[in-house]
Scaffold this motif. Structure first.
Motif, PDB file in Angstrom:
ATOM      1  N   UNK A   6      13.189  -0.578   5.726  1.00  0.00           N
ATOM      2  CA  UNK A   6      14.274  -0.188   6.793  1.00  0.00           C
ATOM      3  C   UNK A   6      14.994  -1.663   6.761  1.00  0.00           C
ATOM      4  N   UNK A   7      16.176  -1.946   7.014  1.00  0.00           N
ATOM      5  CA  UNK A   7      16.768  -3.599   6.858  1.00  0.00           C
ATOM      6  C   UNK A   7      16.432  -4.231   7.185  1.00  0.00           C
ATOM      7  N   UNK A   8      15.759  -4.512   8.226  1.00  0.00           N
ATOM      8  CA  UNK A   8      14.535  -5.974   8.542  1.00  0.00           C
ATOM      9  C   UNK A   8      13.723  -6.312   7.925  1.00  0.00           C
ATOM     10  N   UNK A   9      13.388  -5.489   6.190  1.00  0.00           N
ATOM     11  CA  UNK A   9      12.331  -5.598   6.249  1.00  0.00           C
ATOM     12  C   UNK A   9      12.447  -5.917   4.407  1.00  0.00           C
ATOM     13  N   UNK A  10      13.337  -6.650   4.409  1.00  0.00           N
ATOM     14  CA  UNK A  10      13.388  -7.048   2.966  1.00  0.00           C
ATOM     15  C   UNK A  10      13.001  -7.563   2.378  1.00  0.00           C
ATOM     16  N   UNK A  11      12.331  -8.827   3.678  1.00  0.00           N
ATOM     17  CA  UNK A  11      11.561  -9.890   3.252  1.00  0.00           C
ATOM     18  C   UNK A  11       9.749  -9.586   2.739  1.00  0.00           C
ATOM     19  N   UNK A  12       9.712  -8.787   3.451  1.00  0.00           N
ATOM     20  CA  UNK A  12       8.179  -8.689   3.733  1.00  0.00           C
ATOM     21  C   UNK A  12       8.713  -7.111   2.376  1.00  0.00           C
ATOM     22  N   UNK A  13      10.018  -6.579   1.421  1.00  0.00           N
ATOM     23  CA  UNK A  13       9.445  -6.418   0.905  1.00  0.00           C
ATOM     24  C   UNK A  13       9.645  -7.047  -0.842  1.00  0.00           C
ATOM     25  N   UNK A  14      10.140  -7.738  -0.469  1.00  0.00           N
ATOM     26  CA  UNK A  14      10.035  -9.154  -1.537  1.00  0.00           C
ATOM     27  C   UNK A  14       8.743  -9.441  -1.971  1.00  0.00           C
ATOM     28  N   UNK A  15       8.128  -9.709  -0.751  1.00  0.00           N
ATOM     29  CA  UNK A  15       6.632 -10.103  -0.943  1.00  0.00           C
ATOM     30  C   UNK A  15       5.385  -9.365  -1.553  1.00  0.00           C
ATOM     31  N   UNK A  16       5.850  -7.244  -1.163  1.00  0.00           N
ATOM     32  CA  UNK A  16       5.246  -6.659  -1.229  1.00  0.00           C
ATOM     33  C   UNK A  16       5.349  -6.093  -3.006  1.00  0.00           C
ATOM     34  N   UNK A  17       6.182  -6.681  -3.433  1.00  0.00           N
ATOM     35  CA  UNK A  17       6.971  -6.488  -4.558  1.00  0.00           C
ATOM     36  C   UNK A  17       5.611  -7.682  -5.809  1.00  0.00           C
ATOM     37  N   UNK A  18       6.224  -8.349  -4.963  1.00  0.00           N
ATOM     38  CA  UNK A  18       5.053 -10.004  -5.836  1.00  0.00           C
ATOM     39  C   UNK A  18       3.848  -9.957  -6.227  1.00  0.00           C
ATOM     40  N   UNK A  19       3.779  -9.158  -4.746  1.00  0.00           N
ATOM     41  CA  UNK A  19       2.103  -9.001  -4.985  1.00  0.00           C
ATOM     42  C   UNK A  19       2.238  -8.051  -6.070  1.00  0.00           C
ATOM     43  N   UNK A  20       2.261  -7.132  -5.716  1.00  0.00           N
ATOM     44  CA  UNK A  20       1.977  -5.821  -7.156  1.00  0.00           C
ATOM     45  C   UNK A  20       2.180  -6.577  -8.110  1.00  0.00           C
ATOM     46  N   UNK A  21       3.372  -7.104  -8.441  1.00  0.00           N
ATOM     47  CA  UNK A  21       3.487  -7.496  -9.941  1.00  0.00           C
ATOM     48  C   UNK A  21       2.261  -9.096 -10.592  1.00  0.00           C
ATOM     49  N   UNK A  22       1.573  -9.786  -9.257  1.00  0.00           N
ATOM     50  CA  UNK A  22       1.789 -10.537  -9.613  1.00  0.00           C
ATOM     51  C   UNK A  22      -0.020  -9.624 -10.038  1.00  0.00           C
ATOM     52  N   UNK A  23      -1.330  -9.022  -9.408  1.00  0.00           N
ATOM     53  CA  UNK A  23      -1.822  -8.276  -9.554  1.00  0.00           C
ATOM     54  C   UNK A  23      -1.773  -6.740 -10.881  1.00  0.00           C
ATOM     55  N   UNK A  24      -0.599  -6.702 -11.699  1.00  0.00           N
ATOM     56  CA  UNK A  24       0.028  -6.353 -12.538  1.00  0.00           C
ATOM     57  C   UNK A  24      -0.911  -4.365 -12.265  1.00  0.00           C
ATOM     58  N   UNK A  25      -0.329  -4.402 -11.149  1.00  0.00           N
ATOM     59  CA  UNK A  25      -0.526  -3.075 -10.604  1.00  0.00           C
ATOM     60  C   UNK A  25       0.826  -2.204 -11.178  1.00  0.00           C
ATOM     61  N   UNK A  26       1.978  -3.108 -10.537  1.00  0.00           N
ATOM     62  CA  UNK A  26       3.696  -2.777 -11.458  1.00  0.00           C
ATOM     63  C   UNK A  26       4.493  -3.593 -12.665  1.00  0.00           C
ATOM     64  N   UNK A  27       4.232  -3.042 -13.008  1.00  0.00           N
ATOM     65  CA  UNK A  27       4.826  -3.365 -13.937  1.00  0.00           C
ATOM     66  C   UNK A  27       6.841  -3.186 -14.358  1.00  0.00           C
ATOM     67  N   UNK A  75       0.624  -1.147   0.286  1.00  0.00           N
ATOM     68  CA  UNK A  75       0.000   0.156  -0.363  1.00  0.00           C
ATOM     69  C   UNK A  75       0.884   1.278  -0.581  1.00  0.00           C
ATOM     70  N   UNK A  76       2.147   1.324   1.230  1.00  0.00           N
ATOM     71  CA  UNK A  76       2.608   2.358   0.663  1.00  0.00           C
ATOM     72  C   UNK A  76       3.593   2.609  -0.248  1.00  0.00           C
ATOM     73  N   UNK A  77       3.613   1.517  -1.353  1.00  0.00           N
ATOM     74  CA  UNK A  77       4.644   1.454  -2.577  1.00  0.00           C
ATOM     75  C   UNK A  77       3.695   2.189  -3.316  1.00  0.00           C
ATOM     76  N   UNK A  78       2.419   1.646  -3.785  1.00  0.00           N
ATOM     77  CA  UNK A  78       1.582   1.925  -4.363  1.00  0.00           C
ATOM     78  C   UNK A  78       1.074   4.036  -3.945  1.00  0.00           C
ATOM     79  N   UNK A  79       0.829   4.151  -3.043  1.00  0.00           N
ATOM     80  CA  UNK A  79       0.387   5.049  -2.504  1.00  0.00           C
ATOM     81  C   UNK A  79       1.468   6.605  -2.857  1.00  0.00           C
TER      82      UNK A  79
END
Length: 452
Positions: A68-89, A45-49
């Motif tokens: 943050x440095x300890x949020x790498x895994x959550x970052x990957x999950x967020x990017x993958x989700x956005x790509x799956x939904x074609x919100x991110x190209x 949500x943060x990335x989209x906004x």
């Protein structure tokens, strides 16, 4: 015993599985864009906004700086989700590296929706003397009664009773995985059907909606249009009346099916007809992970395997009967016990120990839910041990061979069975072996050639 597990996906899993063309078509609806934004992980949500008003691709290195440095895994999950939904190209350039841009249709509609708001395709009807709306308590009771009635019919079908008052569309969903038709008998619950009954209400609802959408094309309904309508329903106001004349013929049929589950209440006046969404319908876009609407538990489990369920519901009594022995029932109390025999019956029906334990944990009485563990460990351990008893011996259809003419023929037969993956046991001294039934014909032909 075969292990069967049914999974209830939420709306966004189904949206992500749509073809690209249909997915892009969905984003023409501003309410769909908002519903999908709500469903995203917090970081997504943060990335989209943050990128909502950026018209150029954003380098992945810049997006990584927002985490943050300890949020790498959550970052990957967020990017993958956005790509799956074609919100991110995703744009890959050898010199500039990877960058991401927002889906233009999604971006434009979400901008308009945030700035000026959106107008639903239909507005609530004016309340007058001709429209008698039920109170929110009455509407919740109606939805609860409808849902329990539907589940009770599923349970009763396990005893050979026919389902009544269920639309043909819903019947096909049940026959797809929950019920099996037997010759000369009515439909019976499958292993998945028994497991379905132990799922929580939210998961049960998602399972049915997923199957309803999956076989939409069999009813000549476009899945993307159906998803769009169901997500629109989630933005309607619980308890308000909406004119049915604003709906297409397909949407009216859909509402008739949803009425069987208690998602809407249909009413007919002198001139107009209308539908009233219940809480089940307006919560459709909520993620499965949302436990805020979790209902209060009712089960107290003791270390002596006795169980007390503080409930007046006939449905809950029948669900407990799936794996426990009902001893007596009072107006607001069901006394039962978990026994080896009752669990064996549950295991035979395809219910697993983990599903029973999860059910007990999810429905633990508030007085017990705060304890750790909420279900006594000796009970959970014993349930798993009794299930393990059934797995000690594995039955396999096989054929026994002996009286071989020579040692060479016996060893050749063993090698042949081993090559086909059918050798179960061999006794070299007495020249005896056992092979699987699947390779019996091949083994017989092989021995016939050896005897020549």
């Amino acid at each position: 015993m075969p292990q069967v597990k049914i999974i209830a996906k939420n709306f966004m899993d189904m949206v992500a599985s749509l073809p690209a063309i249909k997915l892009d078509k969905l984003y023409n609806n501003a309410f769909i864009c908002e519903a999908i934004l709500r469903s995203l992980p917090p970081l997504a949500k943060k990335y989209v906004l943050q990128m909502l008003y950026i018209d150029v691709p954003v380098p992945s290195t810049m997006i990584e700086e927002w985490v943050l440095a300890d949020g790498a895994s959550k970052h990957r999950v967020a990017i993958d989700r956005l790509i799956q939904l074609r919100i991110f190209s995703e744009i890959v350039d050898r010199k500039r590296g990877t960058s991401y841009s927002l889906n233009r249709t999604f971006q434009n509609n979400l901008q308009k929706h945030i700035i000026s708001g959106g107008v639903l395709p239909r507005e609530p009807m004016n309340s007058d003397n001709a429209i008698k709306l039920p109170s929110l308590q009455e509407l919740e009771a109606y939805a609860h009664k409808k849902w329990e009635s539907f589940l009770l019919q599923l349970i009763n079908s396990g005893h050979g009773e026919k389902l009544t008052g269920i639309s043909e569309s819903m019947m096909k969903i049940f026959q797809r995985g929950l019920l099996s038709q037997r010759d000369k008998y009515g439909p019976r619950l499958t292993e998945s059907g028994f497991q379905f009954l132990l799922m929580d209400t939210n998961a049960q609802l998602w399972y049915i909606i997923r199957e309803y959408i999956s076989n939409a094309e069999e009813r000549n309904v476009e899945p993307a249009d159906l998803i769009s309508f169901l997500l629109e329903l989630s933005f309607h106001v619980t308890g308000e009346a909406y004119n049915s004349n604003t709906l297409t013929e397909v949407q009216r049929k859909t509402l008739k099916d949803l009425e069987d589950l208690g998602l809407v209440k249909l009413q007919q006046g002198m001139k107009d007809s209308w539908f009233i969404p219940t809480k089940l319908a307006t919560n459709l876009s909520v993620s499965l992970a949302d436990s805020s609407s979790r209902k209060e538990g009712f089960v107290v489990m003791e270390t002596n395997f006795r169980m007390y369920a503080y409930s007046t519901s006939k449905l809950q009594c029948e669900i407990l009967r799936l794996f426990a022995r009902i001893e007596y029932q009072l107006p607001n109390l069901i006394a039962c016990a978990i026994t080896k025999e009752s669990l064996y019956n549950a295991f035979d029906n395809g219910i697993t120990s983990d599903q029973i334990i999860t059910f007990l944990q999810q429905n633990a009485h508030p007085r017990c839910a705060d304890r750790v563990p909420c279900i006594p460990e000796n009970v959970t351990d014993q349930i798993r041990l009794w299930e393990g008893d059934l797995k000690r011996i594995e039955m396999t259809q096989a054929h026994f061979y002996d009286e071989f003419p020579s040692k060479d023929v016996f060893e050749a037969a063993c090698d042949f069975a081993r090559e086909w993956g059918g050798l179960l046991w061999e006794d070299s001294k007495r020249m005896r072996l056992v092979v699987k039934s699947e390779v019996h014909n091949q083994m017989r032909e092989f021995l016939h050639t050896q005897s020549k």
